[in-house]
Design a protein around this motif. Structure first.
Motif, PDB file in Angstrom:
ATOM      1  N   LEU B   4     -45.225  14.799  43.545  1.00  0.00           N
ATOM      2  CA  LEU B   4     -45.980  15.019  42.106  1.00  0.00           C
ATOM      3  C   LEU B   4     -46.433  16.580  42.264  1.00  0.00           C
ATOM      4  N   GLU B   8     -48.794  17.592  37.164  1.00  0.00           N
ATOM      5  CA  GLU B   8     -48.486  16.179  36.821  1.00  0.00           C
ATOM      6  C   GLU B   8     -49.457  15.404  37.423  1.00  0.00           C
ATOM      7  N   GLU B  11     -52.354  15.467  34.698  1.00  0.00           N
ATOM      8  CA  GLU B  11     -51.951  14.820  33.537  1.00  0.00           C
ATOM      9  C   GLU B  11     -51.856  13.272  33.768  1.00  0.00           C
ATOM     10  N   PHE B  12     -51.452  13.021  34.935  1.00  0.00           N
ATOM     11  CA  PHE B  12     -51.690  11.381  35.382  1.00  0.00           C
ATOM     12  C   PHE B  12     -53.129  10.998  35.255  1.00  0.00           C
ATOM     13  N   ASP B  15     -54.553  10.728  31.942  1.00  0.00           N
ATOM     14  CA  ASP B  15     -54.013   9.871  31.093  1.00  0.00           C
ATOM     15  C   ASP B  15     -53.155  10.229  29.928  1.00  0.00           C
ATOM     16  N   LEU B  17     -49.804  11.252  30.293  1.00  0.00           N
ATOM     17  CA  LEU B  17     -48.341  11.046  30.361  1.00  0.00           C
ATOM     18  C   LEU B  17     -47.995   9.876  29.409  1.00  0.00           C
ATOM     19  N   ARG B  21     -43.083   7.995  31.888  1.00  0.00           N
ATOM     20  CA  ARG B  21     -43.593   8.907  32.781  1.00  0.00           C
ATOM     21  C   ARG B  21     -44.472   7.968  33.799  1.00  0.00           C
ATOM     22  N   LYS B  22     -45.555   7.602  33.183  1.00  0.00           N
ATOM     23  CA  LYS B  22     -46.730   7.177  33.841  1.00  0.00           C
ATOM     24  C   LYS B  22     -46.363   6.019  34.725  1.00  0.00           C
ATOM     25  N   VAL B  25     -44.387   7.788  38.005  1.00  0.00           N
ATOM     26  CA  VAL B  25     -45.543   8.192  38.879  1.00  0.00           C
ATOM     27  C   VAL B  25     -46.015   7.171  39.648  1.00  0.00           C
ATOM     28  N   GLN B  26     -46.614   5.943  38.924  1.00  0.00           N
ATOM     29  CA  GLN B  26     -47.270   4.886  39.631  1.00  0.00           C
ATOM     30  C   GLN B  26     -46.412   4.194  40.685  1.00  0.00           C
ATOM     31  N   VAL B  39     -53.766  12.811  44.676  1.00  0.00           N
ATOM     32  CA  VAL B  39     -54.233  12.099  43.354  1.00  0.00           C
ATOM     33  C   VAL B  39     -55.833  11.748  43.635  1.00  0.00           C
TER      34      VAL B  39
END
Lengths: 188, 156
Positions: B4, B8, B11-12, B15, B17, B21-22, B25-26, B39
């Motif tokens: 990331l 990003e 944005e993650f 919250d 995204l 996309r979320k 990322v997870q 993160v």
């Protein structure tokens, strides 16, 4: 998304009523948005008196523009753009007669009074760290972190390019991380 | 999925995204300790910044704005006395200038003509417009009027 559309429809209707001279519509808009306008102005300028002036001027401009208002952009974006421009103008005026950090620190006396001493100290350090950022980084962070705007919305409000906003936010958060390292270590 | 970038991550954390996309990322964070660490750090910064809350309950902008606009509209519709008085003063100044200009013009005209004004019968009645201008019927001004009248009679 539906809520957003409903809100935009509602705001368009309020602006239509305001154009017809219905002051209740302006009152409704002001009551709905005054918190966002004030918090943005206060975080940027760190002065309640000036923030109130900016909030009043924002809604007066909305009143004056009601007759020619066209809902091309989202109402939120348009409103934030007015506030941001007023804040930047005010900041430039202040830059000619800068105030000391001490004055800045004591100016925000009405921040949440329920805070503990430790929390208050943290808040003062956060405020100081944000206020020490360059003007554009500061504005980008306030819009992103506190007004919860996305990158695209920040671009629309400030009319800066997407790459500029991304770069400003990355540098701003890196600067803040550095400045606040001490607090983060204490929290851990 | 590659690691990331800073944007990003922010944005993650905030919250912003979209759901798809979320989820991506997870999934990445579950297998990348480096990104998970970043993160975590950004999340701590996000929370620390979030402690700065502003209390705006004591500020009532709506009522102040309405009062300000209504006051301004009222002033525009019903100008204050001094504003009206100022207008009257301007009107009086203009009127005085016109009267002075007429007087000077009349004197200059008399000098350049070099003629004696025609006599006016003392029993002739003064027209109302002469009296309204505050001039003496049998005085210097009236010969101009008389001359105009006689020239118009000649044309006829």
């Amino acid at each position: 998304m539906d809520n957003m559309t409903d809100s935009q429809t509602n705001e368009t209707e309020l602006m239509r009523r305001l154009a017809l001279g219905e002051m209740d519509a302006l009152s409704e808009i002001a009551k709905k948005y005054q918190n966002r306008v004030l918090s943005l102005a206060y975080r940027f300028l760190n002065d309640w008196s000036k923030s109130e002036d900016i909030a009043q001027e924002t809604f007066i401009r909305i009143y004056k523009a009601a007759g020619t208002y066209k809902p091309q952009a989202r109402f939120n974006t348009w409103l934030y753009r007015i506030v941001v421009n007023l804040c930047l103008d005010e900041q430039r005026k202040q830059a000619k007669a800068p105030i000391s950090i001490e004055e800045t620190m004591y100016n925000g006396a009405s921040d949440s009074e329920s805070s503990s001493i430790e929390r208050k100290e943290t808040i003062e350090i956060v405020k100081k760290a944000i206020n020490e950022l360059p003007e554009r980084q500061k504005l980008a962070v306030i819009l992103h972190r506190y007004e919860n705007l996305s990158y695209d919305q920040i671009c629309e409000v400030t009319q800066w390019s997407k790459s500029a906003v991304e770069s400003l936010l990355v540098r701003a958060y890196a600067n803040l991380r550095e400045k606040l390292k001490k607090i983060e270590n204490n929290i851990k | 999925m590659k690691c990331l970038n800073d944007i990003e991550i922010m944005e993650f954390i905030s919250d912003k995204l979209d759901a798809e996309r979320k989820a991506e990322v997870q999934e990445h964070l579950a297998s990348c300790s480096e990104c998970s660490q970043r993160v975590q750090e950004s999340s701590t910064l996000w929370d620390t910044l979030g402690q700065w809350e502003v209390d705006i309950a004591s500020h009532n902008i709506a009522d102040k704005v309405i009062a300000k606009i209504e006051k301004s509209e009222s002033t525009r519709k019903h100008p204050k006395f001094f504003a009206r008085h100022e207008f009257l003063m301007d009107a009086l100044k203009i009127a005085a200038s016109i009267i002075i200009a007429i007087g000077i013009g009349q004197k200059l005209g008399k000098i350049s003509a070099g003629e004696k004004p025609p006599a006016i019968a003392s029993n002739q009645e003064s027209p109302e417009y002469i009296a309204a201008l505050g001039l003496d019927w049998a005085g210097d001004f009236t010969w101009l009027v008389m001359e105009e009248d006689s020239s118009s009679q000649e044309n006829e």
